[in-house]
Structures are given as C-alpha cells and as structure tokens.
Design a protein around this motif. Structure first.
Motif, PDB file in Angstrom:
ATOM      1  N   MET A   1       0.853  -1.209   0.000  1.00 44.63           N
ATOM      2  CA  MET A   1       0.000   0.000   0.000  1.00 44.63           C
ATOM      3  C   MET A   1       0.878   1.244   0.000  1.00 44.63           C
ATOM      4  SD  MET A   1      -2.798   1.157   2.877  1.00 44.63           S
ATOM      5  CE  MET A   1      -3.752   2.658   2.708  1.00 44.63           C
ATOM      6  N   GLN A   2       0.561   2.170  -0.884  1.00 44.96           N
ATOM      7  CA  GLN A   2       1.248   3.449  -0.902  1.00 44.96           C
ATOM      8  C   GLN A   2       0.345   4.523  -0.300  1.00 44.96           C
ATOM      9  OE1 GLN A   2       2.452   4.322  -4.959  1.00 44.96           O
ATOM     10  NE2 GLN A   2       4.550   3.767  -4.473  1.00 44.96           N
ATOM     11  N   LEU A   3       0.963   5.423   0.448  1.00 45.64           N
ATOM     12  CA  LEU A   3       0.260   6.585   0.962  1.00 45.64           C
ATOM     13  C   LEU A   3       0.577   7.787   0.084  1.00 45.64           C
ATOM     14  CD1 LEU A   3       1.040   6.176   4.782  1.00 45.64           C
ATOM     15  CD2 LEU A   3      -0.987   5.397   3.537  1.00 45.64           C
ATOM     16  N   GLY A   4      -0.354   8.726   0.064  1.00 44.14           N
ATOM     17  CA  GLY A   4      -0.143   9.934  -0.711  1.00 44.14           C
ATOM     18  C   GLY A   4       0.806  10.912  -0.048  1.00 44.14           C
ATOM     19  N   GLY A   5       1.089  10.689   1.234  1.00 43.10           N
ATOM     20  CA  GLY A   5       1.990  11.571   1.952  1.00 43.10           C
ATOM     21  C   GLY A   5       1.778  11.452   3.453  1.00 43.10           C
ATOM     22  N   ILE A   6       2.608  12.153   4.199  1.00 42.00           N
ATOM     23  CA  ILE A   6       2.519  12.134   5.647  1.00 42.00           C
ATOM     24  C   ILE A   6       2.929  13.500   6.198  1.00 42.00           C
ATOM     25  CG2 ILE A   6       4.863  11.224   5.847  1.00 42.00           C
ATOM     26  CD1 ILE A   6       3.988   9.767   8.401  1.00 42.00           C
ATOM     27  N   ILE A   7       2.205  13.978   7.176  1.00 43.47           N
ATOM     28  CA  ILE A   7       2.664  15.086   8.026  1.00 43.47           C
ATOM     29  C   ILE A   7       3.129  14.444   9.320  1.00 43.47           C
ATOM     30  CG2 ILE A   7       2.016  17.162   9.303  1.00 43.47           C
ATOM     31  CD1 ILE A   7      -0.068  17.734   7.172  1.00 43.47           C
ATOM     32  N   LYS A   8       4.384  14.607   9.646  1.00 47.60           N
ATOM     33  CA  LYS A   8       4.942  13.861  10.776  1.00 47.60           C
ATOM     34  C   LYS A   8       4.494  14.419  12.123  1.00 47.60           C
ATOM     35  CE  LYS A   8       8.945  12.065   8.308  1.00 47.60           C
ATOM     36  NZ  LYS A   8      10.428  11.962   8.256  1.00 47.60           N
ATOM     37  N   ASN A   9       4.332  15.728  12.200  1.00 46.56           N
ATOM     38  CA  ASN A   9       3.920  16.342  13.464  1.00 46.56           C
ATOM     39  C   ASN A   9       2.909  17.447  13.190  1.00 46.56           C
ATOM     40  OD1 ASN A   9       5.956  15.131  15.483  1.00 46.56           O
ATOM     41  ND2 ASN A   9       7.277  15.910  13.858  1.00 46.56           N
ATOM     42  N   SER A  10       1.725  17.315  13.771  1.00 46.45           N
ATOM     43  CA  SER A  10       0.689  18.333  13.626  1.00 46.45           C
ATOM     44  C   SER A  10       0.088  18.644  14.985  1.00 46.45           C
ATOM     45  CB  SER A  10      -0.412  17.858  12.675  1.00 46.45           C
ATOM     46  OG  SER A  10      -1.516  18.747  12.702  1.00 46.45           O
ATOM     47  N   PHE A  11      -0.119  19.941  15.236  1.00 43.10           N
ATOM     48  CA  PHE A  11      -0.746  20.380  16.484  1.00 43.10           C
ATOM     49  C   PHE A  11      -2.199  20.789  16.267  1.00 43.10           C
ATOM     50  CE2 PHE A  11       3.791  20.989  16.934  1.00 43.10           C
ATOM     51  CZ  PHE A  11       4.053  20.483  18.202  1.00 43.10           C
ATOM     52  N   ILE A  12      -2.693  20.683  15.032  1.00 46.91           N
ATOM     53  CA  ILE A  12      -4.028  21.220  14.741  1.00 46.91           C
ATOM     54  C   ILE A  12      -5.000  20.197  14.140  1.00 46.91           C
ATOM     55  CG2 ILE A  12      -3.163  23.581  14.429  1.00 46.91           C
ATOM     56  CD1 ILE A  12      -3.356  23.132  11.394  1.00 46.91           C
ATOM     57  N   ASP A  13      -4.515  19.076  13.647  1.00 45.06           N
ATOM     58  CA  ASP A  13      -5.397  18.169  12.907  1.00 45.06           C
ATOM     59  C   ASP A  13      -6.219  17.247  13.792  1.00 45.06           C
ATOM     60  OD1 ASP A  13      -4.965  18.359   9.815  1.00 45.06           O
ATOM     61  OD2 ASP A  13      -2.987  18.617  10.685  1.00 45.06           O
ATOM     62  N   TYR A  14      -5.750  16.967  14.993  1.00 42.36           N
ATOM     63  CA  TYR A  14      -6.474  16.095  15.918  1.00 42.36           C
ATOM     64  C   TYR A  14      -6.662  16.883  17.204  1.00 42.36           C
ATOM     65  CZ  TYR A  14      -7.761  11.491  17.947  1.00 42.36           C
ATOM     66  OH  TYR A  14      -8.426  10.422  18.515  1.00 42.36           O
ATOM     67  N   PRO A  15      -7.866  17.369  17.477  1.00 46.83           N
ATOM     68  CA  PRO A  15      -8.071  18.250  18.641  1.00 46.83           C
ATOM     69  C   PRO A  15      -7.533  17.660  19.932  1.00 46.83           C
ATOM     70  CG  PRO A  15     -10.038  18.211  17.285  1.00 46.83           C
ATOM     71  CD  PRO A  15      -9.105  17.168  16.707  1.00 46.83           C
ATOM     72  N   GLY A  16      -6.702  18.449  20.598  1.00 44.06           N
ATOM     73  CA  GLY A  16      -6.161  18.054  21.889  1.00 44.06           C
ATOM     74  C   GLY A  16      -4.990  17.105  21.833  1.00 44.06           C
ATOM     75  N   LYS A  17      -4.507  16.777  20.630  1.00 47.67           N
ATOM     76  CA  LYS A  17      -3.418  15.815  20.509  1.00 47.67           C
ATOM     77  C   LYS A  17      -2.354  16.293  19.535  1.00 47.67           C
ATOM     78  CE  LYS A  17      -6.402  11.789  21.389  1.00 47.67           C
ATOM     79  NZ  LYS A  17      -5.939  11.592  22.775  1.00 47.67           N
ATOM     80  N   ILE A  18      -1.126  15.880  19.786  1.00 47.57           N
ATOM     81  CA  ILE A  18      -0.069  15.979  18.787  1.00 47.57           C
ATOM     82  C   ILE A  18      -0.212  14.741  17.900  1.00 47.57           C
ATOM     83  CG2 ILE A  18       2.410  16.097  18.370  1.00 47.57           C
ATOM     84  CD1 ILE A  18       2.696  17.197  21.237  1.00 47.57           C
ATOM     85  N   SER A  19      -0.340  14.946  16.619  1.00 47.58           N
ATOM     86  CA  SER A  19      -0.651  13.821  15.744  1.00 47.58           C
ATOM     87  C   SER A  19       0.266  13.767  14.532  1.00 47.58           C
ATOM     88  CB  SER A  19      -2.107  13.915  15.267  1.00 47.58           C
ATOM     89  OG  SER A  19      -2.290  15.062  14.446  1.00 47.58           O
ATOM     90  N   SER A  20       0.266  12.607  13.915  1.00 51.28           N
ATOM     91  CA  SER A  20       0.778  12.461  12.558  1.00 51.28           C
ATOM     92  C   SER A  20      -0.425  12.272  11.636  1.00 51.28           C
ATOM     93  CB  SER A  20       1.712  11.252  12.444  1.00 51.28           C
ATOM     94  OG  SER A  20       2.895  11.450  13.182  1.00 51.28           O
ATOM     95  N   VAL A  21      -0.304  12.755  10.410  1.00 50.74           N
ATOM     96  CA  VAL A  21      -1.405  12.670   9.452  1.00 50.74           C
ATOM     97  C   VAL A  21      -0.969  11.820   8.268  1.00 50.74           C
ATOM     98  CG1 VAL A  21      -3.056  13.958   8.060  1.00 50.74           C
ATOM     99  CG2 VAL A  21      -2.105  15.011  10.127  1.00 50.74           C
ATOM    100  N   LEU A  22      -1.742  10.757   8.004  1.00 56.62           N
ATOM    101  CA  LEU A  22      -1.499   9.895   6.852  1.00 56.62           C
ATOM    102  C   LEU A  22      -2.530  10.219   5.778  1.00 56.62           C
ATOM    103  CD1 LEU A  22      -0.973   6.454   8.651  1.00 56.62           C
ATOM    104  CD2 LEU A  22       0.721   8.245   8.175  1.00 56.62           C
ATOM    105  N   PHE A  23      -2.062  10.455   4.560  1.00 57.22           N
ATOM    106  CA  PHE A  23      -2.950  10.822   3.455  1.00 57.22           C
ATOM    107  C   PHE A  23      -3.101   9.646   2.497  1.00 57.22           C
ATOM    108  CE2 PHE A  23      -1.162  14.848   4.907  1.00 57.22           C
ATOM    109  CZ  PHE A  23      -2.308  15.631   5.026  1.00 57.22           C
ATOM    110  N   LEU A  24      -4.363   9.262   2.253  1.00 56.08           N
ATOM    111  CA  LEU A  24      -4.661   8.202   1.300  1.00 56.08           C
ATOM    112  C   LEU A  24      -5.096   8.811  -0.025  1.00 56.08           C
ATOM    113  CD1 LEU A  24      -4.583   6.685   4.011  1.00 56.08           C
ATOM    114  CD2 LEU A  24      -6.447   5.256   3.186  1.00 56.08           C
ATOM    115  N   ASN A  25      -4.803   8.106  -1.109  1.00 58.84           N
ATOM    116  CA  ASN A  25      -5.047   8.621  -2.455  1.00 58.84           C
ATOM    117  C   ASN A  25      -6.488   8.410  -2.910  1.00 58.84           C
ATOM    118  OD1 ASN A  25      -2.360   9.459  -3.143  1.00 58.84           O
ATOM    119  ND2 ASN A  25      -1.818   7.301  -3.267  1.00 58.84           N
ATOM    120  N   GLY A  26      -6.953   9.312  -3.777  1.00 60.09           N
ATOM    121  CA  GLY A  26      -8.216   9.138  -4.473  1.00 60.09           C
ATOM    122  C   GLY A  26      -9.386   9.766  -3.756  1.00 60.09           C
TER     123      GLY A  26
END
Length: 232
Positions: A1-26
């Motif tokens: 499986m390929q991912l479209g990309g990743i944000i390794k550290n986000s302070f805004i995408d998951y309320p109340g959490k430091i998160s990583s964001v995985l992007f799926l294609n399509g």
C-alpha cells in the motif's frame, strides 16, 4: 500500500493531541476549492510506502498522541480497515477525515472500535450538492446516513463546511446546522482560491469568498444548533 503523503507532526489536525497525518489517495468528489487535489486525483508527488510510515510511527510512540487518516477520501481504500487495525495495535487513537459518502464503511470501523474521532465535511446541504462536486454515482442519502451514523456513535466528532458562494448562503448554513442538531462541533472556514483543483472556476467566479462579517453571521446562525460553532 502506498500513501499519498505524511505530516509527521501536527498540532491542529487532531483536537487536543499531537498527531501524525497519513494521506490516502483518491476521492469520489471534485470540489473546485480542493487543496489536496493531487491526492484527490490519485497522483501525489510525494508518495511513501506504508511500511515506511509504520516504521516512523513505531519510533514515535510516546511522542505522538494520535494518528489522523485523511485524504483524498480514505473510505474508498480497500485497505483502510487493515491500516486502522495496525494503528490501533500500536496503541494510537485514530481520527478519520471523511466526506461521508460511504456510511457503511464508517459504521464498520465504529462497530469494530477502530476509530476514536470523526470529522465529516459537508459541502452544502446534501440536497444541494451540484455538478461542481458530485460524480455520476452521487447519492445524497449516503450523506444523511453518515451524519446519523456519526451522531449516534457516541464518538467525539465534528462537521466542517468550506464556505463558497454558489454552495453556501445563510439559508444553507441554517439547514446544515439543523441537520446536525446537537453535534459536538461545527467548523466553518472561508474558501481560499490559491493552489486549488479547479483554478479556472475561480477565474470566472472571482467573488467566491465571504467577508469576516459574513462568516461571523454564518457562525451566529449555526451556533444555537450545535454544542460549539467556530470559524477557522
């Protein structure tokens, strides 16, 4: 499986959490203002292998509080359940971003306790989706079903609307707010027209965005119907 990309550290995408964001294609929608248009069209430049992303997340345990699975539209991916299962086995809470077009997938993930937070985009009232957004298989009943599934799940959730003229006006904001009556959070954001899927649309519709005063009017219209309404 390929991912479209990743944000390794986000302070805004998951309320109340430091998160990583995985992007799926399509994606099965074609919103003219989409800023993830390479993902939506299935042709991102920065693809990564799932194993590489999992390896990164393995090494970040204790530093990352959660993982966001986004897109594109992640519920289109046949490997979504397996991905969420793996992330849960690693101990990560999961937030899912969705356009609500596949309520059956949402319910299955919820029933299997594979997601912990859901964010659904509502482009306008489901009965008013236009050819600007929908494809030939669009079925508004699926959006209504996804809203019900989310509202009845007991999971923390939010609904989000990008405000663009021709899709949004005070009446539509009111109708959406009533549709999600009692929701945890309704987030409104003004459309931006740079680096979008369909720049030609905005060349011909240059007055697509709203003023700050209009956005506040929308917030005031929606606020009585939900626990919290914000302008992002």
């Amino acid at each position: 499986m390929q991912l479209g990309g990743i944000i390794k550290n986000s302070f805004i995408d998951y309320p109340g959490k430091i998160s990583s964001v995985l992007f799926l294609n399509g994606c099965n929608f074609r919103c003219p203002y989409c800023h993830n248009h390479e993902l939506a069209l299935g042709c991102p430049e920065n693809r990564i292998q799932l194993d590489d992303a999992i390896g990164f997340l393995e090494g970040r345990r204790g530093f990352i509080d959660g993982v966001v699975v986004s897109g594109g539209e992640p519920t289109l991916n046949s490997e979504l359940k397996a991905l969420c299962t793996k992330l849960k086995e690693m101990g990560y809470p999961i937030k899912l971003d969705t356009n609500g077009s596949r309520p059956g997938v949402l319910k299955e993930l919820m029933d299997d306790q594979l997601i912990d937070y859901v964010a659904m985009d509502i482009k306008t009232h489901p009965d008013n989706y236009t050819p600007l957004i929908k494809n030939e298989t669009f079925d508004a009943s699926r959006l209504f079903a996804s809203i019900s599934v989310i509202m009845e799940s007991g999971l923390p959730h939010e609904f989000r609307t990008t405000c663009m003229r021709s899709l949004i006006n005070p009446e539509f904001i009111g109708s959406i707010a009533k549709l999600i009556n009692g929701a945890d959070l309704f987030a409104l954001q003004n459309v931006t027209t740079k680096d979008v899927l369909d720049p030609e649309y905005f060349e011909n519709n240059s007055n697509a965005s709203f003023s700050a005063q209009e956005m506040e009017q929308f917030r005031q219209i929606a606020a009585p119907w939900v626990a919290k309404c914000i302008v992002r």
